[in-house]
Write a protein that holds these residues in place. Structure first.
Motif, short mmCIF file in Angstrom:
data_model
loop_
_atom_site.label_atom_id
_atom_site.label_comp_id
_atom_site.label_asym_id
_atom_site.label_seq_id
_atom_site.Cartn_x
_atom_site.Cartn_y
_atom_site.Cartn_z
N ASP A 1 5.50 4.36 -0.01
CA ASP A 1 6.25 3.72 -1.10
C ASP A 1 7.06 2.53 -0.58
N THR A 2 7.70 2.71 0.58
CA THR A 2 8.51 1.62 1.14
C THR A 2 7.63 0.46 1.59
N ALA A 3 6.49 0.77 2.21
CA ALA A 3 5.57 -0.29 2.63
C ALA A 3 5.06 -1.08 1.42
N THR A 4 4.76 -0.39 0.34
CA THR A 4 4.31 -1.05 -0.89
C THR A 4 5.41 -1.95 -1.44
N LYS A 5 6.64 -1.42 -1.49
CA LYS A 5 7.78 -2.18 -2.02
C LYS A 5 8.03 -3.45 -1.20
N LEU A 6 7.85 -3.34 0.13
CA LEU A 6 8.10 -4.49 1.02
C LEU A 6 6.86 -5.37 1.20
N LYS A 7 5.75 -4.97 0.56
CA LYS A 7 4.48 -5.69 0.67
C LYS A 7 3.99 -5.74 2.13
N ILE A 8 4.10 -4.60 2.79
CA ILE A 8 3.60 -4.45 4.16
C ILE A 8 2.25 -3.74 4.07
N ASP A 9 1.20 -4.42 4.47
CA ASP A 9 -0.12 -3.80 4.37
C ASP A 9 -0.69 -3.36 5.72
N VAL A 10 0.07 -3.50 6.80
CA VAL A 10 -0.44 -3.13 8.12
C VAL A 10 -0.13 -1.68 8.49
N ILE A 11 0.65 -0.99 7.67
CA ILE A 11 0.98 0.42 7.97
C ILE A 11 0.04 1.32 7.18
N LYS A 12 -0.65 2.18 7.90
CA LYS A 12 -1.51 3.20 7.30
C LYS A 12 -0.93 4.57 7.69
N THR A 13 -0.94 5.50 6.77
CA THR A 13 -0.39 6.83 7.06
C THR A 13 -1.52 7.84 7.19
N ALA B 1 3.34 -6.56 14.33
CA ALA B 1 2.20 -5.74 14.77
C ALA B 1 1.03 -5.93 13.82
N ALA B 2 -0.17 -5.96 14.38
CA ALA B 2 -1.38 -6.18 13.58
C ALA B 2 -1.74 -4.96 12.75
N SER B 3 -1.54 -3.77 13.34
CA SER B 3 -1.83 -2.53 12.62
C SER B 3 -0.94 -1.42 13.16
N ILE B 4 -0.56 -0.53 12.26
CA ILE B 4 0.27 0.61 12.64
C ILE B 4 -0.27 1.83 11.93
N GLU B 5 -0.53 2.87 12.69
CA GLU B 5 -0.92 4.15 12.11
C GLU B 5 0.27 5.09 12.27
N ALA B 6 0.79 5.57 11.16
CA ALA B 6 1.93 6.48 11.15
C ALA B 6 1.42 7.89 10.86
N VAL B 7 1.62 8.80 11.82
CA VAL B 7 1.09 10.15 11.71
C VAL B 7 2.25 11.14 11.63
N ASP B 8 2.19 12.00 10.63
CA ASP B 8 3.19 13.05 10.47
C ASP B 8 2.56 14.18 9.67
N ILE B 9 3.12 15.36 9.81
CA ILE B 9 2.60 16.52 9.08
C ILE B 9 3.23 16.68 7.71
N HIS B 10 4.35 16.03 7.49
CA HIS B 10 5.10 16.22 6.25
C HIS B 10 4.71 15.19 5.19
N PHE B 11 4.18 15.67 4.07
CA PHE B 11 3.74 14.81 2.99
C PHE B 11 4.86 13.92 2.46
N LYS B 12 6.06 14.48 2.29
CA LYS B 12 7.16 13.69 1.72
C LYS B 12 7.56 12.53 2.64
N CYS B 13 7.47 12.71 3.93
CA CYS B 13 7.73 11.62 4.88
C CYS B 13 6.71 10.51 4.69
N LEU B 14 5.45 10.88 4.64
CA LEU B 14 4.38 9.90 4.48
C LEU B 14 4.46 9.19 3.13
N GLN B 15 4.86 9.93 2.10
CA GLN B 15 5.01 9.31 0.78
C GLN B 15 6.12 8.27 0.81
N TYR B 16 7.23 8.57 1.50
CA TYR B 16 8.32 7.60 1.62
C TYR B 16 7.84 6.34 2.36
N ILE B 17 7.08 6.54 3.44
CA ILE B 17 6.56 5.40 4.21
C ILE B 17 5.64 4.55 3.33
#
Length: 178
Positions: free
Chosen positions: A84-96, A66-82
């Protein structure tokens, strides 16, 4: 929980146990992506993951190009996990984005090629979710939307409805904006 296919296929995701989520099971996710892959690839698609939770679907979309992904959630800890994991995997197309998804839908300005929504099963607005998203203009012409919901819960009628696939207690309803 694992990424099923694509660049990161087979990779296990290990979110913290205390997140307020109900992730899509690997079996249901594999069936869903088999259906979606037959409808077309995700390369160059703008995607939206509503009620993103662990980012399970976002990571699957990123893995499949996917070219871009916007991940929307109300929970900060969920978004923080996303994040952190995106950074670890070097995925730059996911924005929270931290937001109440229902309010986000009501004020959305962008449109997407693919939208996935996995709301809490007891969400009162769940039956109207597909129509709210389409009426807001969030799904591009030719775009596909999937809403995960309990098999016992009926969604409101929509002229863009295609089908529902049932996987035990969970179902996926498919919509296409034509």
């Amino acid at each position: 929980m694992r990424i099923i296919g694509g660049k990161f296929g087979g990779l296990r995701l290990t979110p913290p146990q205390n997140l307020p989520v109900r992730p899509t099971t690997d079996i249901a996710k594999e069936a869903l992506f088999n259906i979606l892959e037959n409808k077309g690839a995700f390369e160059d698609c703008a995607c939206l993951d509503l009620f993103a939770g662990t980012g399970n679907i976002s990571f699957e979309l990123a893995s499949r190009g996917a070219a871009s992904i916007e991940a929307v959630d109300i929970h900060f800890k969920c978004l923080q996990y996303i994040k952190d994991t995106a950074t670890k995997l070097k995925i730059d197309v996911i924005k929270t984005r931290k937001a109440d998804v229902i309010k986000f839908i009501g004020s959305a300005k962008d449109s997407y090629d693919f939208i996935f929504a996995d709301p809490p099963y007891d969400l009162s607005a769940l039956p109207q979710l597909a129509n709210a998203i389409i009426n807001q203009g969030m799904l591009k012409k030719g775009g596909t939307m999937v809403i995960e919901h309990p098999s016992t819960r009926k969604m409101d009628d929509s002229s863009f409805y295609l089908e529902t696939r049932k996987y035990g207690y969970s179902s996926f309803s498919f919509y296409q904006f034509t």
